[in-house]
Design a protein around this motif. Structure first.
Motif: not given
Length: 342
Positions: A5-7, A33-35, A116-122, A335-342
């Motif tokens: 996770a980024w902070h 809990l969202v992956r 959302c710049l993390r693998q899991y969020g609730e 347009a939109k800059v996107c980040i892929e999170i695996d």
């Protein structure tokens, strides 16, 4: 199960972004809990670590309002989602319908609420929507802020009608969504840009006219002429005080100028006054994204018209977030800059 996770630690610029290993959040009775699989950046994300954001934020927050992913687990009282559902975050967590209030304006994801710049969020089950079935995770992750802001601009106060004229500025996420939504609704679009190659892309997306604001500094009057002198019914105003003077020249009687940003800076050489809403007989409104009700309405339109969000050619990974911020800050994107999170 790790949770990279980024902070945002402080307001010193992009070096305030720190990547760490967090525990996977505990799920409360009404939580989901969202992956995360995809996230997209907004101008807001860039100015938060620089200390330039005018709305609620807290130190140490996980950045980015925009995220799409799969439901990993639900609390025992959750009724809206089940494991495996594909979901997107709502920008202001408490903004379900109607207007913002003093409570819901404090619930911005990536500002006051962990983003959302993390693998899991609730998130509370009320703060998520179902992903449109025609989109992938990266495309869906662009809807939270830019998509919904454009939708609110065109439908939130005065409904866009077929045959109306819409004026958009530049090629940021909100402006491009506004072009796509306007064309899907049978409206006509005048778009501004300073780049010939970006102008070509705007035409491919359906813009009826493209004006180069560097070559034509009086583009507001030009836009009005293009409408046969009536003016445009909707302006999606992203520039700030310097573009506002031209937007007022372009607007039709009873038209709506929706102020959604200030990328041209917050100080203007030629500050218009409020009196100009009277002399132009128009409405100028500020808006902050939109409600869950509007989000669900927009998603139905995206599915029905098979609208595909436009994503920048360069997609970043979760460990490249700082580079992605710098790339967008340097305006190298379309347009939109996107980040892929695996």
């Amino acid at each position: 199960m790790g949770n990279k996770a980024w902070h945002v630690e402080g307001k010193t610029g992009f070096d305030a972004l720190k990547l760490q290993d967090d525990p996977v959040p505990e799920v409360g009775d009404k939580d989901v809990l969202v992956r995360f699989h995809g996230s997209s950046l907004n101008y807001r994300d860039l100015v938060i670590p620089k200390g330039m954001y005018p709305f609620a934020q807290r130190d140490g927050v996980v950045p980015a309002s925009d995220g799409a992913g799969t439901v990993e687990q639900v609390g025992k009282n959750v009724t809206r989602f089940k494991k495996g559902d594909k979901v997107i975050t709502l920008f202001n967590q408490g903004h379900i319908a109607g207007s913002l209030d003093e409570h819901s304006v404090m619930g911005g994801v990536g500002g006051a609420v962990d983003g959302c710049l993390r693998q899991y969020g609730e998130y509370d089950e009320q703060g998520l929507v179902t992903m449109p079935s025609n989109l992938n995770f990266l495309e869906a992750s662009t809807l939270t802020c830019a998509g919904l802001t454009a939708w609110n601009a065109l439908y939130g106060l005065k409904t866009l009608l077929p045959g109306d004229w819409v004026l958009t500025q530049g090629t940021g996420g909100v402006s491009i969504f506004a072009v796509q939504f306007a064309k899907a609704a049978g409206a006509r679009v005048i778009a501004t840009t300073s780049s010939a190659s970006k102008g070509e892309k705007l035409k491919q997306l359906g813009a009826d006219h493209v004006l180069n604001y560097k070559e034509d500094t009086n583009w507001g009057e030009t836009a009005k002429k293009l409408t046969g002198g009536r003016g445009v019914q909707h302006v999606v105003e992203v520039g700030g005080p310097n573009t506002m003077a031209q937007s007022l020249k372009a607007i039709a009687f009873d038209g709506v100028i929706s102020i959604i940003g200030f990328i041209g800076g917050a100080k203007g050489e030629q500050q218009p006054t409020f009196l100009e809403t009277l002399t132009n007989i128009c409405t100028v409104r500020g808006l902050l994204v939109g409600s869950r009700h509007q989000f669900e309405e927009m998603n139905r339109a995206i599915e029905a018209n098979n609208i595909k969000p436009v994503i920048d050619a360069k997609v970043w990974k979760l460990d490249q977030v700082k580079e992605a911020y710098q790339y967008m800050w340097d305006q190298k994107h379309f347009a939109k800059v996107c980040i892929e999170i695996d």
